[in-house]
Design a protein around this motif. Structure first.
Motif, PDB file in Angstrom:
ATOM      1  N   ASP A  14      46.064  54.600  34.077  1.00 18.30           N
ATOM      2  CA  ASP A  14      46.735  53.871  33.004  1.00 18.30           C
ATOM      3  C   ASP A  14      47.485  52.647  33.497  1.00 18.30           C
ATOM      4  O   ASP A  14      47.715  51.712  32.727  1.00 18.30           O
ATOM      5  CB  ASP A  14      47.718  54.793  32.265  1.00 18.30           C
ATOM      6  N   ASN A  15      47.909  52.647  34.771  1.00 18.21           N
ATOM      7  CA  ASN A  15      48.754  51.519  35.193  1.00 18.21           C
ATOM      8  C   ASN A  15      48.464  51.005  36.605  1.00 18.21           C
ATOM      9  O   ASN A  15      49.372  50.504  37.280  1.00 18.21           O
ATOM     10  CB  ASN A  15      50.239  51.887  35.066  1.00 18.21           C
ATOM     11  N   VAL A  16      47.217  51.132  37.037  1.00 22.76           N
ATOM     12  CA  VAL A  16      46.851  50.554  38.329  1.00 22.76           C
ATOM     13  C   VAL A  16      45.424  50.030  38.245  1.00 22.76           C
ATOM     14  O   VAL A  16      44.574  50.607  37.563  1.00 22.76           O
ATOM     15  CB  VAL A  16      46.997  51.599  39.461  1.00 22.76           C
ATOM     16  N   ARG A  17      45.171  48.916  38.900  1.00 21.27           N
ATOM     17  CA  ARG A  17      43.881  48.239  38.798  1.00 21.27           C
ATOM     18  C   ARG A  17      42.764  48.941  39.553  1.00 21.27           C
ATOM     19  O   ARG A  17      42.968  49.437  40.659  1.00 21.27           O
ATOM     20  CB  ARG A  17      44.010  46.807  39.309  1.00 21.27           C
ATOM     21  N   ALA A  18      41.589  48.929  38.951  1.00 23.87           N
ATOM     22  CA  ALA A  18      40.428  49.580  39.561  1.00 23.87           C
ATOM     23  C   ALA A  18      39.852  48.771  40.714  1.00 23.87           C
ATOM     24  O   ALA A  18      39.177  49.318  41.588  1.00 23.87           O
ATOM     25  CB  ALA A  18      39.349  49.807  38.504  1.00 23.87           C
ATOM     26  N   THR A  19      40.114  47.480  40.744  1.00 23.67           N
ATOM     27  CA  THR A  19      39.505  46.606  41.756  1.00 23.67           C
ATOM     28  C   THR A  19      39.943  46.926  43.180  1.00 23.67           C
ATOM     29  O   THR A  19      39.291  46.503  44.136  1.00 23.67           O
ATOM     30  CB  THR A  19      39.841  45.130  41.452  1.00 23.67           C
ATOM     31  N   ALA A  20      41.034  47.676  43.324  1.00 16.43           N
ATOM     32  CA  ALA A  20      41.542  47.961  44.663  1.00 16.43           C
ATOM     33  C   ALA A  20      41.035  49.275  45.230  1.00 16.43           C
ATOM     34  O   ALA A  20      41.364  49.620  46.371  1.00 16.43           O
ATOM     35  CB  ALA A  20      43.071  47.977  44.649  1.00 16.43           C
ATOM     36  N   ILE A  21      40.218  50.035  44.496  1.00 13.10           N
ATOM     37  CA  ILE A  21      39.851  51.373  44.946  1.00 13.10           C
ATOM     38  C   ILE A  21      39.097  51.365  46.266  1.00 13.10           C
ATOM     39  O   ILE A  21      39.302  52.234  47.118  1.00 13.10           O
ATOM     40  CB  ILE A  21      39.017  52.115  43.860  1.00 13.10           C
ATOM     41  N   GLU A  22      38.235  50.378  46.484  1.00  8.34           N
ATOM     42  CA  GLU A  22      37.506  50.318  47.755  1.00  8.34           C
ATOM     43  C   GLU A  22      38.473  50.163  48.931  1.00  8.34           C
ATOM     44  O   GLU A  22      38.347  50.831  49.957  1.00  8.34           O
ATOM     45  CB  GLU A  22      36.500  49.161  47.756  1.00  8.34           C
ATOM     46  N   GLY A  23      39.443  49.270  48.767  1.00 12.84           N
ATOM     47  CA  GLY A  23      40.424  49.057  49.824  1.00 12.84           C
ATOM     48  C   GLY A  23      41.281  50.279  50.074  1.00 12.84           C
ATOM     49  O   GLY A  23      41.625  50.593  51.220  1.00 12.84           O
ATOM     50  N   VAL A  24      41.627  50.996  49.006  1.00 15.35           N
ATOM     51  CA  VAL A  24      42.431  52.207  49.139  1.00 15.35           C
ATOM     52  C   VAL A  24      41.659  53.272  49.917  1.00 15.35           C
ATOM     53  O   VAL A  24      42.195  53.910  50.832  1.00 15.35           O
ATOM     54  CB  VAL A  24      42.842  52.748  47.752  1.00 15.35           C
ATOM     55  N   LEU A  25      40.390  53.464  49.572  1.00 14.24           N
ATOM     56  CA  LEU A  25      39.582  54.469  50.266  1.00 14.24           C
ATOM     57  C   LEU A  25      39.366  54.094  51.728  1.00 14.24           C
ATOM     58  O   LEU A  25      39.365  54.969  52.608  1.00 14.24           O
ATOM     59  CB  LEU A  25      38.239  54.632  49.554  1.00 14.24           C
ATOM     60  N   GLU A  26      39.209  52.809  52.011  1.00  8.81           N
ATOM     61  CA  GLU A  26      39.050  52.371  53.395  1.00  8.81           C
ATOM     62  C   GLU A  26      40.324  52.631  54.193  1.00  8.81           C
ATOM     63  O   GLU A  26      40.275  53.047  55.356  1.00  8.81           O
ATOM     64  CB  GLU A  26      38.695  50.880  53.433  1.00  8.81           C
ATOM     65  N   GLU A  27      41.465  52.385  53.559  1.00  8.07           N
ATOM     66  CA  GLU A  27      42.745  52.639  54.229  1.00  8.07           C
ATOM     67  C   GLU A  27      42.936  54.127  54.484  1.00  8.07           C
ATOM     68  O   GLU A  27      43.352  54.541  55.577  1.00  8.07           O
ATOM     69  CB  GLU A  27      43.893  52.097  53.376  1.00  8.07           C
ATOM     70  N   LEU A  28      42.619  54.954  53.507  1.00  8.80           N
ATOM     71  CA  LEU A  28      42.785  56.399  53.669  1.00  8.80           C
ATOM     72  C   LEU A  28      41.837  56.968  54.720  1.00  8.80           C
ATOM     73  O   LEU A  28      42.142  57.978  55.356  1.00  8.80           O
ATOM     74  CB  LEU A  28      42.559  57.102  52.324  1.00  8.80           C
ATOM     75  N   ALA A  29      40.694  56.309  54.913  1.00  8.80           N
ATOM     76  CA  ALA A  29      39.737  56.763  55.923  1.00  8.80           C
ATOM     77  C   ALA A  29      40.324  56.693  57.323  1.00  8.80           C
ATOM     78  O   ALA A  29      39.870  57.403  58.231  1.00  8.80           O
ATOM     79  CB  ALA A  29      38.457  55.940  55.843  1.00  8.80           C
ATOM     80  N   THR A  30      41.353  55.874  57.515  1.00  3.63           N
ATOM     81  CA  THR A  30      41.998  55.793  58.823  1.00  3.63           C
ATOM     82  C   THR A  30      42.955  56.964  59.050  1.00  3.63           C
ATOM     83  O   THR A  30      43.405  57.195  60.170  1.00  3.63           O
ATOM     84  CB  THR A  30      42.786  54.478  58.976  1.00  3.63           C
ATOM     85  N   ASN A  44      38.495  58.056  26.546  1.00  3.19           N
ATOM     86  CA  ASN A  44      38.055  57.506  25.267  1.00  3.19           C
ATOM     87  C   ASN A  44      38.637  56.116  25.032  1.00  3.19           C
ATOM     88  O   ASN A  44      38.219  55.413  24.110  1.00  3.19           O
ATOM     89  CB  ASN A  44      38.503  58.422  24.111  1.00  3.19           C
ATOM     90  N   ASN A  45      39.572  55.739  25.864  1.00  2.00           N
ATOM     91  CA  ASN A  45      40.245  54.447  25.732  1.00  2.00           C
ATOM     92  C   ASN A  45      39.404  53.349  26.408  1.00  2.00           C
ATOM     93  O   ASN A  45      39.129  53.423  27.604  1.00  2.00           O
ATOM     94  CB  ASN A  45      41.623  54.518  26.384  1.00  2.00           C
ATOM     95  N   PRO A  46      38.994  52.328  25.659  1.00  2.00           N
ATOM     96  CA  PRO A  46      38.170  51.246  26.228  1.00  2.00           C
ATOM     97  C   PRO A  46      38.830  50.522  27.399  1.00  2.00           C
ATOM     98  O   PRO A  46      38.142  49.905  28.220  1.00  2.00           O
ATOM     99  CB  PRO A  46      37.974  50.288  25.042  1.00  2.00           C
ATOM    100  N   SER A  47      40.156  50.598  27.490  1.00  2.00           N
ATOM    101  CA  SER A  47      40.854  49.890  28.565  1.00  2.00           C
ATOM    102  C   SER A  47      40.537  50.459  29.944  1.00  2.00           C
ATOM    103  O   SER A  47      40.813  49.826  30.962  1.00  2.00           O
ATOM    104  CB  SER A  47      42.367  49.932  28.328  1.00  2.00           C
ATOM    105  N   LEU A  48      39.946  51.650  29.976  1.00  2.00           N
ATOM    106  CA  LEU A  48      39.605  52.272  31.262  1.00  2.00           C
ATOM    107  C   LEU A  48      38.153  52.014  31.663  1.00  2.00           C
ATOM    108  O   LEU A  48      37.653  52.647  32.598  1.00  2.00           O
ATOM    109  CB  LEU A  48      39.854  53.782  31.203  1.00  2.00           C
ATOM    110  N   SER A  49      37.485  51.102  30.988  1.00  2.21           N
ATOM    111  CA  SER A  49      36.070  50.829  31.282  1.00  2.21           C
ATOM    112  C   SER A  49      35.861  50.362  32.720  1.00  2.21           C
ATOM    113  O   SER A  49      34.865  50.714  33.358  1.00  2.21           O
ATOM    114  CB  SER A  49      35.517  49.791  30.303  1.00  2.21           C
ATOM    115  N   ALA A  50      36.814  49.587  33.252  1.00  2.00           N
ATOM    116  CA  ALA A  50      36.685  49.120  34.641  1.00  2.00           C
ATOM    117  C   ALA A  50      36.742  50.294  35.603  1.00  2.00           C
ATOM    118  O   ALA A  50      36.017  50.336  36.600  1.00  2.00           O
ATOM    119  CB  ALA A  50      37.781  48.111  34.959  1.00  2.00           C
ATOM    120  N   TRP A  51      37.581  51.272  35.292  1.00  3.00           N
ATOM    121  CA  TRP A  51      37.659  52.465  36.117  1.00  3.00           C
ATOM    122  C   TRP A  51      36.410  53.322  35.975  1.00  3.00           C
ATOM    123  O   TRP A  51      35.936  53.914  36.946  1.00  3.00           O
ATOM    124  CB  TRP A  51      38.899  53.285  35.752  1.00  3.00           C
TER     125      TRP A  51
END
Length: 241
Positions: A14-30, A44-51
């Protein structure tokens, strides 16, 4: 050989951007293996389409939470329950919370009390209490993918320049104190001990928030410290000490 740390990643969509997920997973891999990946929200909320577009490519499990009452965030409660269930499951060794909501601060403190580290990821608008409670906390703006046309090998966020680093009194005090408190009789401090001291006394700190992947790179950039590379370890000293 130590076992790989199992990390549970819980996302407040609801309150964090989906565009950063790749970077987050790469960081956690360390830090270990992200064996639990739960994305909470009302799908059901269209605002989560990016996610929604990020779920299958990254093996993230969507956790549906209907908005029963307008204006109330049911996602927060569901995510807290999920975290507590995982805490007692015995299947994870650490948690990662991707959210910019300070309401999760008590949850972080409760997880820390159980001896589990909590890696926080949120936008720069994240309130300071939540930032300070995590170990560490990284602003996702530093993990966003490079824009088209940019050099993809270049840092996503420009490194904080030397002059600005040296003017950051809080940062300078943190670094100098860490070196001073871990220094050996010969005036040099082991870099690993410096890092451990910072983690123990300021767990939310991460050099990534200054545009540097490693603590040694950040120390070097300030030009306040001398760095000595040896075969088995790296040493640092503060000439003014």
């Amino acid at each position: 050989m130590s076992e790989t740390k199992r990390i549970a990643l819980l996302i407040d969509c609801d309150n964090v951007r989906a565009t950063a997920i790749e970077g987050v997973l790469e960081e956690l891999a360390t830090h270990g293996t992200v064996n639990v990946r739960h994305a909470h929200g009302d799908w059901n909320n269209p605002s989560l389409s990016a996610w929604a577009d990020k779920l299958h490519p990254h093996a993230i499990r969507p956790m549906q939470q209907f908005a029963y009452t307008k204006g109330k965030n049911a996602t927060d409660s569901a995510m807290i329950i999920d975290a507590m269930d995982l805490l007692y499951s015995g299947n994870v060794d650490a948690f990662a919370l991707m959210t910019s909501d300070s309401d999760f601060t008590p949850l972080v403190l409760r997880i820390l009390e159980s001896g589990f580290p909590v890696y926080g990821f949120g936008e720069k608008k994240t309130p300071q209490p939540f930032v300070d409670s995590c170990s560490p906390f990284i602003f996702i703006e530093n993990l966003l993918p490079a824009k088209k046309g940019d050099d993809e090998s270049a840092p996503v966020t420009a490194r904080v320049p030397r002059a600005k680093l040296r003017q950051d009194a809080r940062l300078v005090k943190l670094l100098r104190t860490a070196v001073d408190q871990t220094v050996n009789d010969d005036g040099w401090a082991d870099m690993s001990r410096v890092g451990s001291y910072i983690s123990n006394n300021n767990p939310s700190f991460s050099p990534v928030n200054y545009g540097y992947r490693r603590l040694s790179d950040l120390l070097k950039a300030t030009e306040f410290f001398k760095i000595d590379h040896q075969e088995s370890r790296m040493l640092v000293r503060d000439p003014k000490s």
